[in-house]
Motif scaffolding. Structure first.
Motif, PDB file in Angstrom:
ATOM      1  N   ASP A  33     -32.837 -31.110 -18.064  1.00 40.22           N
ATOM      2  CA  ASP A  33     -33.786 -31.888 -16.938  1.00 40.22           C
ATOM      3  C   ASP A  33     -34.134 -30.641 -16.023  1.00 40.22           C
ATOM      4  N   LEU A  34     -35.311 -30.358 -15.952  1.00 33.33           N
ATOM      5  CA  LEU A  34     -35.749 -29.326 -14.946  1.00 33.33           C
ATOM      6  C   LEU A  34     -36.756 -29.864 -13.710  1.00 33.33           C
ATOM      7  N   GLY A  35     -35.971 -30.703 -13.041  1.00 34.56           N
ATOM      8  CA  GLY A  35     -36.770 -31.692 -12.050  1.00 34.56           C
ATOM      9  C   GLY A  35     -37.977 -32.564 -12.683  1.00 34.56           C
ATOM     10  N   ARG A  36     -38.926 -32.148 -12.588  1.00 36.84           N
ATOM     11  CA  ARG A  36     -39.897 -33.122 -13.181  1.00 36.84           C
ATOM     12  C   ARG A  36     -40.334 -33.090 -14.597  1.00 36.84           C
ATOM     13  N   GLU A  37     -39.925 -31.820 -15.174  1.00 39.77           N
ATOM     14  CA  GLU A  37     -40.111 -31.666 -16.611  1.00 39.77           C
ATOM     15  C   GLU A  37     -38.962 -31.275 -17.262  1.00 39.77           C
ATOM     16  N   ARG A  38     -38.924 -31.722 -18.631  1.00 39.98           N
ATOM     17  CA  ARG A  38     -37.722 -31.525 -19.561  1.00 39.98           C
ATOM     18  C   ARG A  38     -37.926 -30.493 -20.292  1.00 39.98           C
ATOM     19  N   LEU A  39     -37.101 -29.675 -20.508  1.00 43.36           N
ATOM     20  CA  LEU A  39     -37.115 -28.480 -21.264  1.00 43.36           C
ATOM     21  C   LEU A  39     -36.252 -28.652 -22.729  1.00 43.36           C
ATOM     22  N   VAL A  40     -36.905 -28.751 -23.714  1.00 42.12           N
ATOM     23  CA  VAL A  40     -36.158 -28.673 -25.187  1.00 42.12           C
ATOM     24  C   VAL A  40     -35.801 -27.337 -25.682  1.00 42.12           C
ATOM     25  N   ALA A  41     -34.483 -26.990 -25.345  1.00 44.11           N
ATOM     26  CA  ALA A  41     -33.754 -25.908 -25.756  1.00 44.11           C
ATOM     27  C   ALA A  41     -33.676 -25.923 -27.088  1.00 44.11           C
TER      28      ALA A  41
END
Ligand SMILES: Nc1ncnc2c1ncn2[C@@H]1O[C@H](COP(=O)(O)OP(=O)(O)OP(=O)(O)O)[C@@H](O)[C@H]1O
Ligand SMILES: [Mg+2]
Length: 259
Positions: A15-23
């Motif tokens: 979770d990057l604040g408002r964004e979600r990063l799919v690692a």
């Protein structure tokens, strides 16, 4: 036979604040007992995330990571981890650092000393055994970290660009050392690198990852003979495999667009 390591549909999001990063996006991989697997792929494609999940330092958002059929729940002495950034205790000498894990494991003093001496010698630090890390060069510190991981003799070695910061000569020496150790006493190894030559030279299998989202793009079998002598390194078969892996890493954007 059951795999030593099984990564089963692992997804990892941050979770990057408002964004979600799919690692990692639905990554599955099986590694056999005593197999040597290397992982290459562009920066940010999730290589370290995958390794950290197997080390028990991160947990999957979905899917499972298993060692010997048991879900990984945290770090353990069955898995030795070597990071790109050497992590040594600054207040302990080279010998103290290498002996540390053995002390924790309850290895008696004399055996501890002998095993530490052996691996300090293996990585070429015999003349520096009584020196503190601050007096070592970066490459020497990394070699000390490698000796420390080897000394504990874990069943699984998880190595995250361990030779990345070393000069070319030391790097080749440590590759040869790692492989000759592996030829003598097999281990299950997951080894991350940016270096395609290194990936092919060391591996039974090279896993090529792609980014955004992080996933497995290609798997290349390396059926080169052991021991991997200089002759093997210079062979046409080696070059063909190296080119195959390089194309897979380099042209993956093109493949993505056209597929
Ligand atoms: N703790 C974290 N919090 C947020 N994002 C993270 C975290 N760890 C990794 N990421 C993100 O996940 C993605 C994969 O990172 P990872 O470190 O696994 O890549 P990598 O393939 O090891 O890259 P490199 O080759 O540069 O080491 C990256 O976009 C990274 O920014
Ligand atoms: Mg990384």
């Amino acid at each position: 036979m059951n795999p030593k390591i099984a990564v089963d549909g692992v997804t990892k999001t941050f979770d990057l604040g408002r964004e979600r990063l799919v690692a990692l996006d639905d990554v599955s991989l099986e590694i056999a007992d005593n197999e040597f697997v290397t992982v290459v792929g562009p920066s940010g494609c999730g290589k370290s995330t995958l390794l950290n999940i197997l080390a028990g330092l991160e947990h999957p958002s979905a899917g499972r990571a298993l060692v010997d059929g048991v879900p990984v729940s945290g770090p353990g002495p069955d898995r030795g981890v070597i990071f790109q950034q050497y992590a040594l205790f600054p207040w302990l000498t080279v010998r103290g650092n290498v002996e540390f894990g053995l002390k924790i494991a309850g290895v008696p003093r004399a055996e501890r000393r002998a095993r530490a001496e052996h691996f300090i010698d293996v990585v070429g630090l015999a003349d520096f055994a009584d020196v503190l890390p601050k007096a070592l060069s970066g490459g020497m510190r990394q070699r000390c970290a490698i000796a420390r991981a080897y000394a504990v003799n874990p069943e699984i070695l998880l190595m995250d660009e361990p030779f990345g910061a070393l000069d070319a000569l030391t790097r080749v020496k440590l590759q040869e050392q790692l492989l000759s150790t592996w030829d003598r006493e097999r281990r299950t190894v997951l080894f991350i690198t940016h270096d395609v030559d290194e990936a092919v030279y060391l591996a039974d299998r090279v896993v090529v990852m792609a980014s955004r989202p992080g996933r497995i793009h290609d798997v290349v079998e390396v059926d080169l003979p052991h021991p991997r002598t200089e002759e093997v390194r210079l062979s046409a078969e080696f070059t063909a495999l190296r080119n195959r892996v390089w194309n897979s890493v380099y042209h993956q954007d093109t493949v993505e667009r056209t597929s």
